[in-house]
Design a protein around this motif. Structure first.
Motif, PDB file in Angstrom:
ATOM      1  N   TYR A 165       0.832  -1.199   0.000  1.00 11.93           N
ATOM      2  CA  TYR A 165       0.000   0.000   0.000  1.00 11.93           C
ATOM      3  C   TYR A 165       0.868   1.250   0.000  1.00 11.93           C
ATOM      4  O   TYR A 165       1.860   1.325   0.727  1.00 11.93           O
ATOM      5  N   SER A 166       0.479   2.212  -0.822  1.00 11.94           N
ATOM      6  CA  SER A 166       1.123   3.523  -0.839  1.00 11.94           C
ATOM      7  C   SER A 166       0.195   4.496  -0.128  1.00 11.94           C
ATOM      8  O   SER A 166      -0.849   4.869  -0.661  1.00 11.94           O
ATOM      9  N   GLU A 167       0.572   4.886   1.078  1.00  8.80           N
ATOM     10  CA  GLU A 167      -0.243   5.829   1.838  1.00  8.80           C
ATOM     11  C   GLU A 167      -0.253   7.201   1.163  1.00  8.80           C
ATOM     12  O   GLU A 167      -1.281   7.873   1.117  1.00  8.80           O
ATOM     13  N   THR A 168       0.872   7.593   0.594  1.00 12.96           N
ATOM     14  CA  THR A 168       0.992   8.889  -0.067  1.00 12.96           C
ATOM     15  C   THR A 168      -0.031   9.044  -1.189  1.00 12.96           C
ATOM     16  O   THR A 168      -0.620  10.105  -1.370  1.00 12.96           O
ATOM     17  N   ASP A 181      -2.603   6.599  -1.732  1.00 14.17           N
ATOM     18  CA  ASP A 181      -3.785   5.803  -1.417  1.00 14.17           C
ATOM     19  C   ASP A 181      -4.044   4.737  -2.495  1.00 14.17           C
ATOM     20  O   ASP A 181      -5.133   4.632  -3.041  1.00 14.17           O
ATOM     21  N   ARG A 182      -2.991   3.967  -2.792  1.00  7.29           N
ATOM     22  CA  ARG A 182      -3.084   2.909  -3.806  1.00  7.29           C
ATOM     23  C   ARG A 182      -2.589   1.588  -3.244  1.00  7.29           C
ATOM     24  O   ARG A 182      -1.651   1.549  -2.463  1.00  7.29           O
ATOM     25  N   TYR A 219       4.611   5.393  -7.207  1.00  5.31           N
ATOM     26  CA  TYR A 219       3.767   5.574  -6.028  1.00  5.31           C
ATOM     27  C   TYR A 219       4.488   5.271  -4.710  1.00  5.31           C
ATOM     28  O   TYR A 219       3.855   4.975  -3.715  1.00  5.31           O
ATOM     29  N   ARG A 249     -11.443  -2.685  -4.462  1.00  4.33           N
ATOM     30  CA  ARG A 249     -10.780  -2.153  -3.278  1.00  4.33           C
ATOM     31  C   ARG A 249     -11.360  -2.811  -2.029  1.00  4.33           C
ATOM     32  O   ARG A 249     -10.644  -3.090  -1.068  1.00  4.33           O
TER      33      ARG A 249
END
Length: 108
Positions: free
Chosen positions: A15-18, A20-21, A49, A80
């Motif tokens: 997960y990429s918090e920056t 949101d992916r 990402y 999601r």
């Protein structure tokens, strides 16, 4: 006594918090793959990402084909909601995902 090693293939969710992916992949070494996603010098989907964190790891089978089949299934769902279920430690995979066994060492 002769022993042998069975190498497991894993399904992992990062997960990429920056941004949101989420990203779903499969590998024999998901922790090493996480490092690669975060440091590779190549221009890839995941390089755009960064940084990524590991959210869930599952044993997916003893062949690459087993893991890739599950990976394709999860990706085809384009859901999601499914990914959020999979990263929830209380969720027990069922149906086509019943073969997945959560690796408990992953901490969020």
């Amino acid at each position: 006594m002769l022993g042998f090693f069975v190498f497991m293939y894993y399904l992992y969710i990062i997960y990429s918090e920056t941004f949101d992916r989420f990203y779903v992949g499969s590998s024999q070494a998901p922790w090493k793959r996480l490092q690669s996603h975060n440091t590779s010098k190549f221009n890839t989907y995941t390089s755009k990402y960064r940084p990524w964190v590991l959210k869930a790891v599952f044993e997916a089978g003893i062949t690459r084909g087993d893991a890739e089949k599950i990976e394709r299934f999860v990706k085809k769902q384009k859901s999601r909601a499914l990914l959020l279920k999979l990263i929830d430690e209380k969720f027990v995979p069922n149906g086509k995902l019943a073969q997945l066994v959560r690796v408990p060492q992953v901490r969020h």
